[in-house]
Write an enzyme that holds these catalytic residues in place. Structure first.
Site, short mmCIF file in Angstrom:
data_model
loop_
_atom_site.label_atom_id
_atom_site.label_comp_id
_atom_site.label_asym_id
_atom_site.label_seq_id
_atom_site.Cartn_x
_atom_site.Cartn_y
_atom_site.Cartn_z
N HIS A 126 -16.98 74.95 19.87
CA HIS A 126 -18.13 75.54 19.20
C HIS A 126 -18.49 74.79 17.90
CE1 HIS A 126 -20.10 79.61 17.82
NE2 HIS A 126 -20.99 78.71 18.23
N TYR B 85 -19.22 85.54 16.19
CA TYR B 85 -20.27 86.55 16.23
C TYR B 85 -19.75 87.90 15.74
CZ TYR B 85 -22.40 83.06 19.35
OH TYR B 85 -22.89 81.90 19.89
#
Length: 341
Positions: A141, A56
């Site tokens: 992830h 992010y």
């Protein structure tokens, strides 16, 4: 705000989680002050679970979240981050990262790495950015294209870190249920983070993941409850899973909206409440880039959704007739889900 233990880990999460992707300038920039104010608003609302990732904003989300939480009592909040993408600095940075969805300078490149060494390096870097000496939850992830390595190398490394106390709970985060079901059945994870596959428009997880999670005592954190926008504001041109929604899905979402609004309930409120109908769901994770967005989400989640709303949805076949639906009890006073018939 009510909290729930993830599996048998001892790590607790609040029923509403703060997704910090926007703090990494997801799609558009967010100022430092506004990012801090969003976390402050979440804290004031009782949210104590905050989720981030190196992906992010090339680490910006982790840095901003760490700074915003630095003065909070460490024992009072839970942080999750993720492994699988290492950030390598570029010798000659140029341009931006918008191709990956973040309005930040392209100072690093992402390198997929689900090896044991990659996990250790990723967590070490995340701890530096977060300003923490341990992380509560680590998710593997998006290992869609690296599943064998994630199961065979990343998971065992995380299991060792959990036994050493560096990591409190471990899990996997994806936007599909089939691979997450493998993690549930083949490992001893505590939780899964499932995005977009248990919503009012998509209950794919009912066929595999949710039954497996219930059987194995694995907790489920549900993200993407608005399917990237369509369930927040259904209309032609709205997005569904980050692309323009097809007409059939728009019509279906509008039918859902009509059913909830007949009872004076916004569709967003029903979409937020819906996942809690399943007993394995511990938390719903939503993103926010401003205090106003945080407060609106909390308000919608706390809004009562009468049983008649779910009855109308069942009558229209929306959602699936095999879905457990929430009772009308407000969040914070949850009881057992109401079974569909």
């Amino acid at each position: 705000m009510r909290s729930t233990e993830l599996g048998q880990s001892g790590v607790r999460v609040t029923e509403l989680a703060f997704g910090a992707a926007a703090l990494g300038n997801l799609f558009t920039p967010v100022g430092d002050d506004e990012a801090a104010a969003a976390v402050d608003a979440a804290w004031k609302a009782g949210i104590r679970y905050f989720d981030t990732a190196p992906h992010y904003g090339l680490g910006l989300s982790e840095r901003r979240l760490g700074e915003a939480l630095a003065q909070r009592p460490r024992a009072e909040f839970t942080v999750s981050t993720k492994v699988g993408r290492l950030l390598e600095p570029l010798a000659e940075p140029s341009g931006d990262d918008l191709a990956q969805g973040f309005a930040v300078p392209a100072t690093h490149r992402r390198v997929w790495d689900f090896s044991a060494d990659g996990v250790l390096r990723s967590i070490e870097a995340s701890l530096r950015r977060l300003g923490l000496d341990a992380v509560d939850i680590v998710y593997v992830h998006d290992p869609d294209d690296h599943l064998d390595q994630a199961l065979g190398e990343a998971y065992p490394a995380l299991e060792r870190l959990r036994s050493e106390g560096v990591v409190g709970a471990i899990g996997a985060g994806m936007n599909q249920s089939a691979a997450l079901t493998r993690f549930v059945r083949e490992t001893d994870i505590d939780a899964v983070l499932l995005a977009g596959r248990y919503t009012l428009l998509d209950q794919t997880a009912l066929t595999d993941l949710l039954p497996a999670a219930a059987e194995r005592g694995v907790s489920v954190v549900v993200g993407g409850v608005f399917n990237s926008g369509l369930l927040a504001d259904p209309r032609p041109g709205a997005t569904y899973d980050y692309t323009t929604a097809p007409t059939t899905l728009v019509e279906r979402a509008l039918a859902l909206k009509a059913a909830t609004e007949r009872h004076g309930v916004p569709l967003r409120a029903a979409a937020l409440r819906f996942p809690f109908g399943h007993p394995s769901v511990a938390s719903v994770l939503t993103g926010a880039r401003s205090p106003e967005e945080v407060r609106d989400t909390v308000e919608q989640l706390r809004r009562p959704v009468p049983d008649a709303v779910w009855d109308d949805l069942r009558a229209e076949g929306l959602p699936s007739m095999n879905t457990s639906l929430p009772v009308s009890t407000p969040i914070g006073e949850r009881t057992q889900p109401k079974e569909s018939s």
